[in-house]
Design a protein around this motif. Structure first.
Motif, PDB file in Angstrom:
ATOM      1  N   GLU A 187      -7.209   6.080   4.896  1.00  0.00           N
ATOM      2  CA  GLU A 187      -6.245   7.037   4.340  1.00  0.00           C
ATOM      3  C   GLU A 187      -6.923   8.385   4.060  1.00  0.00           C
ATOM      4  O   GLU A 187      -6.345   9.452   4.305  1.00  0.00           O
ATOM      5  CB  GLU A 187      -5.644   6.475   3.054  1.00  0.00           C
ATOM      6  CG  GLU A 187      -4.517   7.295   2.463  1.00  0.00           C
ATOM      7  CD  GLU A 187      -3.208   7.166   3.214  1.00  0.00           C
ATOM      8  OE1 GLU A 187      -2.247   7.879   2.859  1.00  0.00           O
ATOM      9  OE2 GLU A 187      -3.143   6.354   4.166  1.00  0.00           O
ATOM     10  N   ARG A 247      -6.675   5.039  -4.526  1.00  0.00           N
ATOM     11  CA  ARG A 247      -6.498   4.546  -3.159  1.00  0.00           C
ATOM     12  C   ARG A 247      -7.164   3.182  -2.985  1.00  0.00           C
ATOM     13  O   ARG A 247      -6.616   2.272  -2.358  1.00  0.00           O
ATOM     14  CB  ARG A 247      -7.086   5.533  -2.153  1.00  0.00           C
ATOM     15  CG  ARG A 247      -6.288   6.809  -1.992  1.00  0.00           C
ATOM     16  CD  ARG A 247      -6.957   7.736  -1.002  1.00  0.00           C
ATOM     17  NE  ARG A 247      -6.407   9.081  -1.116  1.00  0.00           N
ATOM     18  CZ  ARG A 247      -7.031  10.183  -0.752  1.00  0.00           C
ATOM     19  NH1 ARG A 247      -8.257  10.102  -0.259  1.00  0.00           N
ATOM     20  NH2 ARG A 247      -6.456  11.360  -0.879  1.00  0.00           N
ATOM     21  N   ALA A 250      -5.027   0.545  -4.732  1.00  0.00           N
ATOM     22  CA  ALA A 250      -3.820   0.257  -3.946  1.00  0.00           C
ATOM     23  C   ALA A 250      -4.152  -0.615  -2.741  1.00  0.00           C
ATOM     24  O   ALA A 250      -3.431  -1.565  -2.416  1.00  0.00           O
ATOM     25  CB  ALA A 250      -3.172   1.568  -3.499  1.00  0.00           C
ATOM     26  N   PHE A 283       0.823  -1.212   0.000  1.00  0.00           N
ATOM     27  CA  PHE A 283       0.000   0.000   0.000  1.00  0.00           C
ATOM     28  C   PHE A 283       0.857   1.261   0.000  1.00  0.00           C
ATOM     29  O   PHE A 283       0.570   2.214  -0.728  1.00  0.00           O
ATOM     30  CB  PHE A 283      -0.937   0.006   1.204  1.00  0.00           C
ATOM     31  CG  PHE A 283      -1.898   1.166   1.208  1.00  0.00           C
ATOM     32  CD1 PHE A 283      -2.917   1.248   0.274  1.00  0.00           C
ATOM     33  CD2 PHE A 283      -1.775   2.188   2.144  1.00  0.00           C
ATOM     34  CE1 PHE A 283      -3.798   2.323   0.260  1.00  0.00           C
ATOM     35  CE2 PHE A 283      -2.651   3.269   2.139  1.00  0.00           C
ATOM     36  CZ  PHE A 283      -3.665   3.335   1.193  1.00  0.00           C
ATOM     37  N   MET A 312      -8.747   2.663   1.811  1.00  0.00           N
ATOM     38  CA  MET A 312      -9.155   3.902   1.146  1.00  0.00           C
ATOM     39  C   MET A 312      -9.816   4.865   2.138  1.00  0.00           C
ATOM     40  O   MET A 312      -9.480   6.058   2.186  1.00  0.00           O
ATOM     41  CB  MET A 312     -10.136   3.597   0.017  1.00  0.00           C
ATOM     42  CG  MET A 312     -10.657   4.833  -0.714  1.00  0.00           C
ATOM     43  SD  MET A 312     -12.051   4.465  -1.827  1.00  0.00           S
ATOM     44  CE  MET A 312     -13.368   4.158  -0.630  1.00  0.00           C
ATOM     45  N   LYS A 365       0.105   3.580  -3.052  1.00  0.00           N
ATOM     46  CA  LYS A 365      -0.894   4.605  -2.740  1.00  0.00           C
ATOM     47  C   LYS A 365      -0.550   5.925  -3.447  1.00  0.00           C
ATOM     48  O   LYS A 365       0.624   6.237  -3.686  1.00  0.00           O
ATOM     49  CB  LYS A 365      -1.009   4.808  -1.232  1.00  0.00           C
ATOM     50  CG  LYS A 365       0.104   5.608  -0.581  1.00  0.00           C
ATOM     51  CD  LYS A 365      -0.184   5.782   0.903  1.00  0.00           C
ATOM     52  CE  LYS A 365       0.864   6.664   1.587  1.00  0.00           C
ATOM     53  NZ  LYS A 365       0.562   6.857   3.020  1.00  0.00           N
TER      54      LYS A 365
END
Length: 313
Positions: free
Chosen positions: A199, A117, A120, A102, A196, A106
């Motif tokens: 983040e 995102r 990833a 990731f 996702m 990302k």
């Protein structure tokens, strides 16, 4: 509170830091939530083999409190952590690889799209799941087993070795990969949504405050992301657990020919409720587990970055 540089312009942390942070996050989070993980496994299996075995979690003990009481009655306090050593062995490299992929994939710089995102996160989840899947099957077997089924045999690596020997002897090497297809299918949306959302929440905080998120915010963000991802993908997890557990003893014979058949039989016998068997203890376990793992990972990563003279997100 530490000031964060623009996170989207930072390069990924060094690989060795990601590995250490991921392994520590996995060990701490899984050990803290092991009792609920075992309860979730047993509840997911509760209706699958009804009529072919003595159901360990009966209708009277179907709830969270009743299920915990039954586990304690079966083997005392240590019964709550049965299979945890295998689970930690599984989750340490799993999270290390997951965060490694990731962090590499990302979006950074000007690419802030949610789709990137998600992609990833999905790729990170698939890579990690493929790496450790046999240990996931062994963990399920240990969690689902009644006391005495598996023995501690030092010459074969303890109880873990006994599980592997039984599986290879009576079911063959393919047993190590039961349910892997549905597991990979399930991890794509789960890991994608989970990473996702987390983040996104983290970066929103940084963009609004200019500071790194505190512990409480990281915990809440981890809980929110994991709860949403878990709710979306939980039925696939039930199918995976039932496929992994079938055939382990005469009381748990082979009932399902594959993931679709397992899904169909589960829905036919128990409806939507059957597809969410064990959902509440799973949510109670996943939310704090994800929150703890994200918090440990992010704070350790931040500490390493400070030692290097910069901040990485």
């Amino acid at each position: 509170m530490a000031v964060c540089d623009d996170p989207l312009l930072d390069a990924p942390p060094p690989p060795e830091e990601i590995i250490l942070c991921g392994m520590a996050a996995g060990a701490v989070s899984r050990t803290c939530t092991a009792p609920l993980d075992r309860l979730k496994t047993l509840m997911a299996l509760r209706d699958a083999f009804r009529g072919t075995q003595k159901v360990k979690l009966s209708s009277r003990s179907a709830g969270v409190v009743g299920g915990l009481r039954m586990i304690y009655k079966e083997g005392g306090v240590t019964a709550f952590w049965r299979g945890n050593f295998t689970n930690v062995l599984k989750v340490m490299p799993e999270l290390a690889l997951k965060f490694m992929v990731f962090e590499t994939l990302k979006p950074r710089g000007e690419d802030t799209s949610m789709q990137t995102r998600f992609a990833a996160g999905a790729a990170a989840g698939m890579a990690a799941q493929a790496l450790v899947y046999p240990l996931d099957v062994i963990k399920t077997r240990l969690a689902a087993a009644e006391t005495g089924l598996y023995r501690h045999e030092p010459r074969y690596g303890g109880m873990l070795g006994h599980v592997v020997r039984r599986m290879l002897r009576f079911e063959g090497w393919r047993a190590m990969y039961k349910g892997m297809g549905v597991s990979i299918v399930g991890i794509i949306p789960y890991s994608g949504f989970d990473l996702m959302i987390f983040e996104t929440l983290k970066l929103r905080y940084i963009s609004y405050t200019g500071t790194c998120p505190p512990y409480v915010y990281l915990l809440l963000a981890g809980m929110i992301s994991s709860c949403i991802a878990q709710t979306i993908t939980y039925p696939l997890g039930v199918v995976r657990i039932r496929l992994q557990a079938q055939g382990m003893t005469l009381d748990r014979p082979i009932l399902f020919s594959g993931p679709i058949d397992c899904f169909r039989q589960t829905y036919r016998s128990s409806g939507v409720r059957g597809l969410y068997s064990g959902y509440i203890p799973s949510l109670l376990k996943v939310a704090p587990s994800a929150a703890i793992s994200y918090t440990v990972y992010e704070r350790m990563k931040h500490s390493f970055a400070l030692q290097r003279g910069g901040v990485s997100t």
